[in-house]
Design an enzyme around this catalytic site. Structure first.
Site, PDB file in Angstrom:
ATOM      1  N   GLY A   1      -1.153 133.642  39.352  1.00  0.00           N
ATOM      2  CA  GLY A   1      -1.270 134.299  38.088  1.00  0.00           C
ATOM      3  C   GLY A   1      -1.350 133.300  37.008  1.00  0.00           C
ATOM      4  O   GLY A   1      -0.843 132.042  37.212  1.00  0.00           O
ATOM      5  N   TYR A   2      -1.605 133.688  35.695  1.00  0.00           N
ATOM      6  CA  TYR A   2      -2.044 132.927  34.671  1.00  0.00           C
ATOM      7  C   TYR A   2      -0.713 133.242  33.460  1.00  0.00           C
ATOM      8  O   TYR A   2      -0.706 134.303  33.088  1.00  0.00           O
ATOM      9  CB  TYR A   2      -3.177 132.935  34.157  1.00  0.00           C
ATOM     10  CG  TYR A   2      -4.029 132.452  35.268  1.00  0.00           C
ATOM     11  CD1 TYR A   2      -4.488 131.239  35.093  1.00  0.00           C
ATOM     12  CD2 TYR A   2      -4.508 133.117  36.251  1.00  0.00           C
ATOM     13  CE1 TYR A   2      -5.126 130.445  35.815  1.00  0.00           C
ATOM     14  CE2 TYR A   2      -5.309 132.592  37.289  1.00  0.00           C
ATOM     15  CZ  TYR A   2      -5.693 131.180  37.248  1.00  0.00           C
ATOM     16  OH  TYR A   2      -6.344 130.788  38.250  1.00  0.00           O
ATOM     17  N   LEU A   3      -0.011 132.098  33.322  1.00  0.00           N
ATOM     18  CA  LEU A   3       1.114 132.265  32.104  1.00  0.00           C
ATOM     19  C   LEU A   3       0.591 132.012  30.900  1.00  0.00           C
ATOM     20  O   LEU A   3       0.852 132.561  29.728  1.00  0.00           O
ATOM     21  CB  LEU A   3       2.067 131.359  32.294  1.00  0.00           C
ATOM     22  CG  LEU A   3       2.840 131.377  33.493  1.00  0.00           C
ATOM     23  CD1 LEU A   3       3.969 130.471  33.704  1.00  0.00           C
ATOM     24  CD2 LEU A   3       3.481 132.926  33.869  1.00  0.00           C
TER      25      LEU A   3
ATOM     26  N   ASP B   1      -0.058 136.913  32.697  1.00  0.00           N
ATOM     27  CA  ASP B   1      -0.679 137.960  32.193  1.00  0.00           C
ATOM     28  C   ASP B   1      -1.802 138.406  32.766  1.00  0.00           C
ATOM     29  O   ASP B   1      -2.391 137.390  33.555  1.00  0.00           O
ATOM     30  CB  ASP B   1      -1.394 137.283  30.767  1.00  0.00           C
ATOM     31  CG  ASP B   1      -0.409 136.991  29.796  1.00  0.00           C
ATOM     32  OD1 ASP B   1       0.652 137.731  29.681  1.00  0.00           O
ATOM     33  OD2 ASP B   1      -0.512 136.218  28.862  1.00  0.00           O
TER      34      ASP B   1
END
Length: 152
Positions: free
Chosen positions: A27-29, A76
């Site tokens: 996942g991408y912060l 996100d």
């Protein structure tokens, strides 16, 4: 420095079961710069990637399972899941990513290189098709927010 080329794969090569397979969830912060969390089998990482297409800075830091689980809900966009097969090809390793969930049926192959000269002179195997190295829409960070749309 990460130097890699990326290709679309329309059909899986035969005998994939003979190669090592990793199960990846990431996942991408943040996507500018890229800050990613990844679970790869039983290992966990926090990764920073600078901007760029074929060559960019990349730093991987170890993360605990607890740290990953804490950060996971903060990601996100889509949580990306994929199977990665590591296929030897001459002096290189093809990382064949078979995306699952909302990014299926996308299949991408990535090959990393020690230099931009080697990357530019690389001749891919016949089962690779379109070179999408310079298309940002095939970056996982982009797809986590925009999905995969082959017709676009």
């Amino acid at each position: 420095m990460e130097i890699e080329r990326k290709f679309l794969i329309p059909q899986l090569p035969e005998h994939l079961e003979q190669y090592p397979c990793r199960h990846i969830e990431q996942g991408y912060l943040c996507t500018n710069p890229v800050v990613r969390i990844r679970k790869q089998d039983d290992a966990y990482f926090l990764t920073y990637k600078s901007g760029g297409l074929m060559a960019r800075e990349e730093y991987n830091l170890p993360l605990t399972a607890e740290g990953y689980e804490h950060l996971r809900p903060k990601a996100d966009g889509l949580l990306i899941t994929k199977k990665r097969y590591c296929i030897p090809f001459g002096t290189y390793t093809i990382e064949l990513d078979i995306f699952e969930g909302e990014l299926a049926p996308l299949i991408l192959a990535e090959v990393e290189f020690p230099s931009e000269d080697e990357a530019n002179s690389f001749t891919p195997p016949e089962w690779f098709t379109e070179d999408v190295t310079y298309s940002g829409k095939y970056h996982n960070s982009y797809m986590s927010h925009h999905g995969y749309h082959p017709e676009a």
